[in-house]
Write an enzyme that holds these catalytic residues in place. Sequence first.
Site, short mmCIF file in Angstrom:
data_model
loop_
_atom_site.label_atom_id
_atom_site.label_comp_id
_atom_site.label_asym_id
_atom_site.label_seq_id
_atom_site.Cartn_x
_atom_site.Cartn_y
_atom_site.Cartn_z
N CYS A 28 0.87 -1.19 0.00
CA CYS A 28 0.00 0.00 0.00
C CYS A 28 0.90 1.23 0.00
O CYS A 28 0.94 2.00 0.96
CB CYS A 28 -0.92 0.00 1.21
SG CYS A 28 -1.86 -1.53 1.44
N ALA A 29 1.61 1.44 -1.10
CA ALA A 29 2.72 2.39 -1.12
C ALA A 29 2.27 3.84 -1.11
O ALA A 29 3.02 4.73 -0.70
CB ALA A 29 3.59 2.13 -2.35
N GLY A 32 4.55 7.00 -1.69
CA GLY A 32 5.92 6.50 -1.65
C GLY A 32 6.79 6.93 -0.51
O GLY A 32 8.01 6.74 -0.57
N LYS A 34 7.31 5.64 2.57
CA LYS A 34 8.07 4.54 3.13
C LYS A 34 8.95 3.87 2.08
O LYS A 34 10.04 3.37 2.40
CB LYS A 34 7.14 3.53 3.80
CG LYS A 34 6.49 4.08 5.07
CD LYS A 34 5.64 3.04 5.78
CE LYS A 34 5.05 3.62 7.06
NZ LYS A 34 4.12 4.75 6.79
N ASP A 52 -0.03 0.12 -5.41
CA ASP A 52 -1.18 0.82 -4.86
C ASP A 52 -2.34 0.71 -5.84
O ASP A 52 -2.14 0.54 -7.04
CB ASP A 52 -0.86 2.30 -4.59
CG ASP A 52 -1.77 2.90 -3.51
OD1 ASP A 52 -1.40 2.84 -2.33
OD2 ASP A 52 -2.86 3.37 -3.86
N ASP A 99 1.38 -1.36 4.85
CA ASP A 99 1.02 -0.13 5.57
C ASP A 99 -0.47 0.05 5.32
O ASP A 99 -0.88 0.78 4.42
CB ASP A 99 1.84 1.03 5.04
CG ASP A 99 1.60 2.32 5.83
OD1 ASP A 99 0.89 2.26 6.85
OD2 ASP A 99 2.10 3.37 5.41
N CYS A 152 -1.51 3.40 11.11
CA CYS A 152 -1.41 4.63 11.90
C CYS A 152 -2.68 4.74 12.76
O CYS A 152 -3.30 5.79 12.85
CB CYS A 152 -1.22 5.86 11.02
SG CYS A 152 -2.47 6.10 9.76
#
Length: 218
Positions: A28-29, A32, A34, A52, A99, A152
Amino acid sequence: LVEIQDEGSIIAAALVDAQKGHTVVDVCAGAGGKSLALAANMMNTGVIHACDVNSARLQRMMPRLRRAGVSNVRPLKISGVDDPQLDALTSSADRVLVDAPCTGTGTIRRNPDLPWRLSPTDIERNTLLQQKILVGVANLVVPRGRLIYVTCSLLESENRGQIKEFLATHSNYKALAIGPIWSETLSSPISGLTDSVLLTPARFGTDGFFIAVLERQE
């Protein structure tokens, strides 16, 4: 000269422990962030498949990659974790980073109205999607490779609850102790960590992030 990111995001990328020459799938970039940190940790070697479902987010990644001089990131637009394009990556990745889409409750200090915008339906939708993604990418990891789950979020249902449910149905995975990985990747000893870590503003001075590292056993 630099890309500004919250320290919690950088810690999460560090705990992926991506090494020079690795094959990494960032599922789940997004734009970008990370992937950039991973590329730096890998010294611009190996390959990072930055995936993504949103092509607009991937487009925002391109100028960031050029500015940083990154050449080992390959953006990949996918329709979901069941996209046939991912079949070619089966059992090929040393590290898979999820992520995951989440409620974002770890960012409440910057978005104080967030609790009033969330509903039980939002939470249920996110938890179902998170589990689908985890299950869908588990076969991309090489034996003794790692699946890193990040949100998060501060919610148990999106964090430990997801790991518990995944491990209950995937006996070929185990959760690794975070402490030794933290000490090695961040060159900083830490106590009180078990099989995951929940970063919070109160303890770490970062946004809220949950990180768990799972290792494929065969």
